[in-house]
Scaffold this active site. Structure first.
Site, PDB file in Angstrom:
ATOM      1  N   GLU A  39       2.551   2.773   0.403  1.00 32.14           N
ATOM      2  CA  GLU A  39       2.341   3.215  -0.978  1.00 32.14           C
ATOM      3  C   GLU A  39       1.369   2.293  -1.725  1.00 32.14           C
ATOM      4  O   GLU A  39       1.414   1.071  -1.548  1.00 32.14           O
ATOM      5  CB  GLU A  39       3.698   3.251  -1.697  1.00 32.14           C
ATOM      6  CG  GLU A  39       4.590   4.375  -1.158  1.00 32.14           C
ATOM      7  CD  GLU A  39       6.086   4.110  -1.313  1.00 32.14           C
ATOM      8  OE1 GLU A  39       6.460   3.059  -1.854  1.00 32.14           O
ATOM      9  OE2 GLU A  39       6.878   4.974  -0.859  1.00 32.14           O
ATOM     10  N   LEU A  70       5.566   8.944  -2.212  1.00 35.04           N
ATOM     11  CA  LEU A  70       6.860   8.252  -2.138  1.00 35.04           C
ATOM     12  C   LEU A  70       7.792   9.027  -1.204  1.00 35.04           C
ATOM     13  O   LEU A  70       8.562   9.867  -1.637  1.00 35.04           O
ATOM     14  CB  LEU A  70       7.476   8.115  -3.543  1.00 35.04           C
ATOM     15  CG  LEU A  70       6.981   6.915  -4.349  1.00 35.04           C
ATOM     16  CD1 LEU A  70       5.483   7.009  -4.630  1.00 35.04           C
ATOM     17  CD2 LEU A  70       7.724   6.779  -5.658  1.00 35.04           C
ATOM     18  N   SER A  71       7.675   8.761   0.068  1.00 32.94           N
ATOM     19  CA  SER A  71       8.454   9.462   1.104  1.00 32.94           C
ATOM     20  C   SER A  71       8.746   8.481   2.219  1.00 32.94           C
ATOM     21  O   SER A  71       8.258   8.628   3.337  1.00 32.94           O
ATOM     22  CB  SER A  71       7.655  10.636   1.682  1.00 32.94           C
ATOM     23  OG  SER A  71       7.197  11.506   0.691  1.00 32.94           O
ATOM     24  N   GLU A  72       9.553   7.450   1.911  1.00 36.43           N
ATOM     25  CA  GLU A  72       9.706   6.358   2.886  1.00 36.43           C
ATOM     26  C   GLU A  72      10.266   6.839   4.216  1.00 36.43           C
ATOM     27  O   GLU A  72       9.795   6.436   5.280  1.00 36.43           O
ATOM     28  CB  GLU A  72      10.588   5.243   2.312  1.00 36.43           C
ATOM     29  CG  GLU A  72       9.927   4.440   1.197  1.00 36.43           C
ATOM     30  CD  GLU A  72      10.074   5.092  -0.175  1.00 36.43           C
ATOM     31  OE1 GLU A  72      10.864   6.050  -0.300  1.00 36.43           O
ATOM     32  OE2 GLU A  72       9.401   4.648  -1.127  1.00 36.43           O
ATOM     33  N   GLN A  74       7.097  -1.813  -0.251  1.00 33.82           N
ATOM     34  CA  GLN A  74       6.951  -2.631  -1.454  1.00 33.82           C
ATOM     35  C   GLN A  74       8.210  -3.424  -1.799  1.00 33.82           C
ATOM     36  O   GLN A  74       8.140  -4.425  -2.491  1.00 33.82           O
ATOM     37  CB  GLN A  74       6.601  -1.734  -2.650  1.00 33.82           C
ATOM     38  CG  GLN A  74       5.384  -0.849  -2.432  1.00 33.82           C
ATOM     39  CD  GLN A  74       4.084  -1.589  -2.579  1.00 33.82           C
ATOM     40  OE1 GLN A  74       4.080  -2.745  -2.998  1.00 33.82           O
ATOM     41  NE2 GLN A  74       2.984  -0.967  -2.230  1.00 33.82           N
ATOM     42  N   HIS A 112      15.939  -5.399  -5.929  1.00 34.17           N
ATOM     43  CA  HIS A 112      14.641  -5.856  -5.418  1.00 34.17           C
ATOM     44  C   HIS A 112      14.696  -7.230  -4.769  1.00 34.17           C
ATOM     45  O   HIS A 112      13.656  -7.804  -4.489  1.00 34.17           O
ATOM     46  CB  HIS A 112      13.608  -5.927  -6.556  1.00 34.17           C
ATOM     47  CG  HIS A 112      13.098  -4.604  -7.015  1.00 34.17           C
ATOM     48  ND1 HIS A 112      13.897  -3.680  -7.616  1.00 34.17           N
ATOM     49  CD2 HIS A 112      11.856  -4.043  -6.956  1.00 34.17           C
ATOM     50  CE1 HIS A 112      13.170  -2.606  -7.933  1.00 34.17           C
ATOM     51  NE2 HIS A 112      11.938  -2.796  -7.543  1.00 34.17           N
TER      52      HIS A 112
END
Lengths: 323, 322
Positions: free
Chosen positions: B29, B55-57, B79, B127
């Protein structure tokens, strides 16, 4: 060009009898995993695979025996895989659930329903960079409620990947009827991503072939992905365990209705009786030899349990301490 | 001698390898703007080998598996460390099993790059994770370079490896710079640790950015205790022989690990040391606590659940005395 009627008949007959032999081998304990029989769905395998070039890549699923036989996988080596023998197409590492046979253009069978489609999309993308091979992802109606499948539709359409999405809609995800699981429609999902889609009779191999050939041509000529939904039915349960459990999620009348459209009978009607008899006899010979090969093939050596785990090997510790 | 930053080392390794091998491509991404500085300049040089994904991990992780089976060498950039748990199934159950399930017919050379794991001050509880132990536990090749030179060499080896490899780059190490001569940059084999500092009283096995903390502690204690610092560099495969040789010299062991305590890398190292190595004293580990969540938004709370230099000092002193 569409294959001759007897060729389709031969493929369907081979798959039907192979599955029946497998059920016998499940009963005798030789296939320990049981199987997900594709009896009733053979016309999809026969018509779909006939529309492919030998070097095209197909990703199968848990109900995939028909795909292997229709693509020309050796019945003996394939059956040896189901019985967990070293003579199997995957040396006994895949069994009935996750087989692959690259020599027949089948690159695997993912057990996570719907997720194989993105693998096929990546494979199709890679193949297209080096030539004009295409990829096919085969899944059932149970896969269309997975978010991951929709991610593959998006990527394939966005990047015009030469992949054909094939949905074998047999009406049930294990015990769950499709209408109680799927909001909207299968083809509507593809349409939302700009992917051409159609719903096609999956009981007639010639109809399957024609629909599949159009989707394959489109992919090979740079037109991007398509989806074909084949309506079909499995006469057996989801898995052979149902033979013991007798789950009552569908009624006898429904099964009987679908039996009236048995792909074996549909195709048999197009072949003269003497040709049929010759084909039937040959199929039995092939399967007798396959069963012999599978049961005579050695069991794997426990010492080889880590073989093929890594392509670049690493040193692994045993499960017990050495000191 | 030029200064090489950790992030630049990653960029340089990827650029060099894409130059050398036309099958290598990168996907992820926001690559065009190189948010992590890893893909800086790549789009201009290799316009058809940088795939900026939506956004399609889960989708693009499986896509990489298929592309790898088809002969390519994808490098997938993520990320956020927790995204690796969103795609745990795609890595551990798909990519890492296809070779075995095919009886060796296919290989799946995918590299998963995490340029920034661990504490990100201010970025919240979702995160700041360190999920490296999960991948090592499941048998996915896992490396965690501590320095720019190692980042270059291990990333290069990960791309060249014929299996899936996860490369964890600890956030606190990303800003680190090192004097290097570019001609000395070379691939570093997986599974080979390195003694960062020799010592005679105790071996400190430190993981990732904690290697630098351990070296600082070793300096601090220099007059009192002679500390050897061992950096395993890769967690699976793991350099057990290298660690055993160090412990053979020192007879004592402390593990310094930013993962959670229960079933963590520290637990595995201590268990192996207890079973197989000659120890003069019971070993200790300094880790995140059980069930630790670094909330990321309150430094007092964040520091309370991360291993600290003070804890390491105390552990070393306790092990040396016993």
């Amino acid at each position: 060009m569409r294959p001759a009627a007897e060729a389709f008949y031969g493929t369907i007959r081979l798959i039907r009898r192979f599955e029946e032999r497998c059920i016998d081998l499940v009963r005798s304990g030789d296939i320990g995993s049981g199987i997900h029989p594709c009896i009733g769905q053979e016309a999809v395998a026969a018509g779909m695979c006939a529309a492919l070039r030998p070097d095209d890549a197909l990703l199968s699923n848990h109900r995939g025996h028909g795909h292997f036989l229709a693509r020309g996988s050796d019945p003996g080596r394939f059956l040896a895989e189901l019985t967990g023998r070293v003579g199997g197409v995957d040396k006994g590492r895949a069994g009935s659930f996750h087989p692959s046979d690259l020599s027949a253009g089948i690159w695997g069978a993912s057990g996570t329903v719907g997720h194989g489609a993105a693998i096929a999309t990546g494979l199709g993308w890679a193949l297209a960079r080096d030539g004009d091979r295409i990829a096919v992802s085969v899944f059932g109606d149970g896969a269309v409620t997975q978010g991951a499948l929709l991610e593959s539709f998006n990527l394939a359409s966005l990047w015009r990947v030469p992949v054909v999405f094939v949905c074998e809609n047999n009406g049930y995800a294990t015990t769950l009827p499709a209408p109680t699981a799927i909001a909207g429609s299968v083809v509507g999902r593809a349409a939302a991503f700009g992917i051409p889609a159609s719903t096609v009779d999956g009981q007639d191999p010639e109809v399957v072939y024609d629909a599949m050939a159009a989707a394959v041509d489109r992919a090979r000529s740079g037109g991007g992905p398509s989806l074909v939904e084949f309506t079909t039915y499995r006469y057996e349960g989801h898995h052979t365990f149902e033979r013991r459990m007798r789950l009552a999620y569908r009624d006898e009348a429904e099964v009987a209705r679908w039996r009236e459209r048995d792909p074996l009978a549909i195709q048999a009607a197009r072949v003269p009786p003497d040709v049929r008899e010759a084909v039937d006899a040959e199929v039995e010979e092939v399967l007798d030899a396959a069963v012999r090969f599978a049961l005579e093939s050695p069991h794997p050596d426990p010492a080889d349990a880590f073989d093929h785990l890594y392509a670049t090997p690493v040193r692994l510790r045993a499960g017990v301490s050495h000191a | 001698m030029p200064k090489l930053s950790y992030a630049k080392a990653l960029n340089r390794a990827l650029t060099d390898e894409m130059e050398r091998d036309p099958d290598v491509f990168v996907l992820g991404e926001d690559l065009k703007f190189a948010l992590n500085n890893v893909t800086t300049g790549l789009l201009d040089r290799f316009p058809d080998r940088v795939l900026e994904t939506p956004l399609s991990e889960q989708g693009f992780t499986n896509f990489a598996t298929g592309a790898a089976m088809g002969g390519k060498r994808p490098v997938v950039e993520y990320q956020i460390p927790f995204l690796l748990l969103l795609v745990l199934e795609q890595i551990a159950n798909q990519a890492n099993k296809f070779r075995l399930m095919s009886g060796g017919q296919v290989k799946v050379p995918v590299t998963y790059l995490l340029p920034g794991t661990g504490w990100r001050p201010g970025w919240g509880a979702q995160h700041s994770d360190q999920p490296y132990g999960v991948f090592a536990h499941l048998g996915v090749k896992t490396v965690i370079p501590a320095t720019p030179t190692d980042a270059y060499g291990l990333f290069l080896s990960a791309i060249r490896d014929d299996d899936p490899v996860v490369v964890f780059c600890p956030m606190p190490a990303l800003a680190m710079r090192e004097d290097v001569s570019y001609v000395d940059l070379a691939p570093i084999p997986l599974g080979v640790g390195r003694v960062r500092r020799t010592g005679t009283d105790v071996t400190v096995l430190a993981v990732g950015h904690l290697v630098h903390e351990a070296l600082a502690v070793a300096d601090e204690l220099a007059g009192e205790v002679s500390v050897e610092v061992f950096d395993p560099r890769s967690l699976h495969p793991f350099d057990w022989a290298g660690l055993a040789a160090s412990v053979e010299r020192t007879g004592r062991l402390v593990v310094f690990d930013d993962g959670n305590r229960f079933c963590g890398v520290g637990a595995e190292v201590l268990a192996t040391a207890a079973e197989e190595m000659r120890l003069a004293a019971p070993p200790k580990r300094v880790t995140r606590p059980d069930a630790a969540v670094v909330v990321g938004c309150a430094p007092e709370l964040d520091l309370a659940v991360q291993p600290s230099r003070a804890q390491l000092v105390a552990a070393i002193q306790a092990v040396v005395k016993s």
